[in-house]
Design a protein around this motif. Sequence first.
Motif, PDB file in Angstrom:
ATOM      1  N   THR A 152      13.908  45.974  78.073  1.00 34.94           N
ATOM      2  CA  THR A 152      13.313  46.375  76.789  1.00 34.94           C
ATOM      3  C   THR A 152      13.635  47.825  76.482  1.00 34.94           C
ATOM      4  O   THR A 152      13.999  48.172  75.344  1.00 34.94           O
ATOM      5  CB  THR A 152      11.789  46.162  76.835  1.00 34.94           C
ATOM      6  N   THR A 169       4.966  40.310  73.120  1.00 35.24           N
ATOM      7  CA  THR A 169       5.618  39.845  74.347  1.00 35.24           C
ATOM      8  C   THR A 169       5.400  38.341  74.518  1.00 35.24           C
ATOM      9  O   THR A 169       4.844  37.659  73.657  1.00 35.24           O
ATOM     10  CB  THR A 169       5.050  40.577  75.572  1.00 35.24           C
ATOM     11  N   PRO A 198      10.613  41.362  73.848  1.00 35.67           N
ATOM     12  CA  PRO A 198      10.379  42.479  74.767  1.00 35.67           C
ATOM     13  C   PRO A 198       9.251  42.206  75.762  1.00 35.67           C
ATOM     14  O   PRO A 198       8.561  41.189  75.695  1.00 35.67           O
ATOM     15  CB  PRO A 198      10.020  43.628  73.820  1.00 35.67           C
TER      16      PRO A 198
END
Length: 399
Positions: A152, A169, A198
């Motif tokens: 990320t 996420t 991410p």
Amino acid sequence: MSPVLPPVTLDELGILSRRASTVIERLRERVFSPGNEKRLDLIYNVRTAAEMVGRSEKAIRDAEADGRLPEPEKDETTGRRNGYTLGEINRMREVFGTQPHRKPEDPPLVLAVQNFKGGVGKSTTVVHLAQYFALKGYRVCVIDCDSQASTTSVFGLNPDIDIDEDEDTLYPFLQHGGPKTLHYALRATYWPGIALIPANLGLYDAEYEFAARMAREPAFILDRLRDGVASIADQFDIVLLDPPPALGMISLSVMRAANALLIPAPPNNIDFASTAHFLKMMEATLSELARHGGEREYSFIRILTSKMNDQKSAHQAIKRMMDAVFPQDMLGAVLKDSAEIDNATANLMTVYEMTGPAARTETHRRCRAYLDAVGREVELLARKTWPSHHHNLRKEGLL
């Protein structure tokens, strides 16, 4: 009698943790300073663009002249073309029909770069593979499943500031009653052709929650990520999974979601032993998982020699042993130890996005050649899983 070394208290451990966090914050402040949004500065001349697109320079100029492609920007002083961005090259591929995409009937490649040991080059492999495929024109999704969030960060997001664990996420999707697909978490990146889901430290909580629920609902736990990947896979040719470096519930979910595995393994005694243990654990784990959720097959499993140093005789000896033990399972290409990768990583970059004088050194060219060789070999394996590519592979003498 008091001990020679007094015990470290929880308060002192907290001080160490805060000091480490301060260092990380300062590093990220340098890279993620306000207004310093990460961008891709790669520019290609018409000759390179023609090679990437698979058409002649004349074909590109003709398409610009007749309006199928926009006229390139030119330098006001010299009148020469400024060059093309990767996004513009992808537009050319679209106009000329030279995109390498899989057909809808082909299965997407869902590749986990997996090893239960840290420090083997897992995230380095993921980000460079993603960018290699993007340069070739493939549609790529990277799913960061590791709460350390190294991948990320390399893609320009500060996990502590830019990412909300409850919204951005995998964490919400892994909950009961969570979103039905992973579309909510997909983010475009500064790399044309690469989308990212991410991660941040909050994803670590999912490990405990999954473990607590495993006995009650094993099918949901094991296949939730697999279902999530399936919900977005029609948009991509290749999905790259970057799991945590541990045998936990998320790692097990990654193994269930993937349809191919790449195992980075440095050629030293400790890491090779760890890889051997990983393979043994993987066999036992997959056998156990098959009892709960059905057997999982992979299109391919390959071991990648990573962090190879040709100057170390021990590395050479262990590499020969790896080739002898796994003759059909090793990638022919080797990811060699390189200061270029270390220098790029120190600035949360990759070798592929370096520009200027740093990208014109012999060291850089050698490192780029290693990375390209790994990418080409994985690309060939991917194309072999797509029936629509088989005709062209035969014409190219690759099948």
